[in-house]
Design a protein around this motif. Sequence first.
Motif, short mmCIF file in Angstrom:
data_model
loop_
_atom_site.label_atom_id
_atom_site.label_comp_id
_atom_site.label_asym_id
_atom_site.label_seq_id
_atom_site.Cartn_x
_atom_site.Cartn_y
_atom_site.Cartn_z
N ASP A 134 12.06 -28.92 -13.66
CA ASP A 134 12.94 -30.01 -14.10
C ASP A 134 14.25 -30.01 -13.32
O ASP A 134 14.79 -31.08 -12.99
CB ASP A 134 13.24 -29.88 -15.60
N LYS A 135 14.77 -28.83 -13.03
CA LYS A 135 16.01 -28.74 -12.28
C LYS A 135 15.83 -29.21 -10.84
O LYS A 135 16.73 -29.82 -10.25
CB LYS A 135 16.54 -27.31 -12.29
N VAL A 137 13.63 -31.52 -9.89
CA VAL A 137 13.54 -32.98 -10.01
C VAL A 137 14.92 -33.59 -10.15
O VAL A 137 15.26 -34.59 -9.48
CB VAL A 137 12.64 -33.36 -11.19
N GLU A 138 15.73 -33.01 -11.02
CA GLU A 138 17.07 -33.54 -11.25
C GLU A 138 17.90 -33.50 -9.97
O GLU A 138 18.56 -34.47 -9.60
CB GLU A 138 17.76 -32.72 -12.34
N ALA A 139 17.86 -32.38 -9.26
CA ALA A 139 18.65 -32.22 -8.04
C ALA A 139 18.20 -33.19 -6.95
O ALA A 139 19.02 -33.84 -6.29
CB ALA A 139 18.56 -30.79 -7.54
N SER A 141 16.39 -36.02 -7.24
CA SER A 141 16.58 -37.43 -7.61
C SER A 141 18.04 -37.85 -7.47
O SER A 141 18.34 -38.94 -6.97
CB SER A 141 16.07 -37.69 -9.03
N GLN A 142 18.94 -36.99 -7.88
CA GLN A 142 20.37 -37.31 -7.74
C GLN A 142 20.78 -37.39 -6.27
O GLN A 142 21.56 -38.26 -5.87
CB GLN A 142 21.21 -36.28 -8.48
N TYR A 165 6.39 -32.21 -10.01
CA TYR A 165 7.61 -32.66 -9.33
C TYR A 165 7.53 -34.16 -9.05
O TYR A 165 8.50 -34.89 -9.28
CB TYR A 165 7.80 -31.88 -8.03
N GLY A 168 7.93 -36.10 -12.32
CA GLY A 168 9.33 -36.14 -12.74
C GLY A 168 10.16 -37.09 -11.91
O GLY A 168 11.01 -37.83 -12.45
N GLU A 172 12.43 -40.44 -12.98
CA GLU A 172 13.87 -40.53 -12.70
C GLU A 172 14.20 -41.70 -11.78
O GLU A 172 15.23 -42.35 -11.92
CB GLU A 172 14.35 -39.23 -12.06
#
Length: 467
Positions: A134-135, A137-139, A141-142, A165, A168, A172
């Motif tokens: 999840d981290k 994916v977050e990194a 995507s941002q 990945y 996710g 996002e």
Amino acid sequence: MTIERRHTPEALLDGFEPTFAFEHVDPLPESEFADRLRRIRREATVAGHDVILVHADGIGWYHVSNSYLRYICDWAREGVLVIPTDDDKPLTLFSFFSSSVLLPPAGEPVLVEDIWQVGTWGRESYNRPGKGSDKVVEAVSQFLARQGFAAAQIGLIGDASSAPYWTGLKAELNKCSFVPASAIVDRMQKRRSKREQALVRAAAQLADIGIQAAHHVIKPGVTDYEIYAAFTYAQMSRGGETGDGYQIGINRYGTHCGKPYGHVVRDGDLINLYISNTTYRGYNAQIARMIAVGTMTDKQEEVLEMCTEGVRRAAALVKPGTLISDVANASFGPYIEKGYLSSADSRTMPYNWQANEDGSPRLIPYKHVVDEDWERQGRKLMHVYPATLGPHNPNVGHSVSMPRFGNYNIASNNHDTLEEGMIFVLHSQWLQPEVAGCNVGDCYLVTDTGAENLSCHTPLEVHRVPA
């Protein structure tokens, strides 16, 4: 388990010297990776991709799930690589999200500007809430949103481990379209550059040196542990990357897939060194050899010669322009002549691990197979492996060069032609349970005018050890 010894294992290699000098090869230059990147970006442009994401996951014990990152930027660890299609935008890597990370060297990524350390997450091991995937994916995507890719066409290069990945990221970045793009790199695996050829040649030399070391130590009373260790020491001490990419099979019948378990070499053993992967700077070679200890049965001698002749006939056809199917069909000529097969057609050919003809599972025969070395350890072999006779696979080989890329097969249904720069193994196999078996093969490079046997420093023919 105790094994009576009349020698020190470390002394088995005393006096060993290979018959040739290993030729070290430097890592690929940056220019080779720059050319690969140029070709990838060109294909991405034609496909309409704005950016490409490349993923490899950590799968434990310092291995990764595919070779995409190593091929593109020489990164031997897990990560997500961001490749903008525009060549004026730098590559960015998100990594260090696996508990099996390694620090350089080796593996400083080539052509990559920024590396972001995502970190490992989890309650039990790190006392930090969250999941590593999840981290990531977050990194990613941002980052893509900051770079102007919040509504873009994104090409995806990865494998089955990439699915969480990609899922996710799709959630996002719901304005983006995601398109599988692994074929861009897969197509680049068919032919190897001159520099790549040198690395595979070195890997094959390591395999040959390991085989010579195994020949040096094999004698009655030596264990399969010691043979495996001798091979491993000889090749890894000269630059081999791993010691787990091969099998050793020993019994009276010629098994050709196995791992050491404490078997003691004795009269009548057939030993197979199935060197399915010796790796040097990310590139691998594959070779197979047979060793006969003492006297073999007439059936075993027939199978050994049949398989050896199969490789000879296939190898004789290797040159640019030859149909791959012709190479495969030639290898099975001796099988047909001796009545072991009726056809070289891979669709109808029996093979060791096939299911029933209707596709239902085949029952492994239940029977006590005597193995005194296994039983000495308190266990029994209670099934006959494999369940049926035939070659290991219904082909005579496949491409080699980097782990976990898709192979092309040297089989009757492959009607492509051989081209300069193709590298593959030709291994001829047959196994009839509790009767006879063989697995021999060489690693071949297609040259401008013909073929080069990369595993030329050990003979294809059976190595004989007196009992």
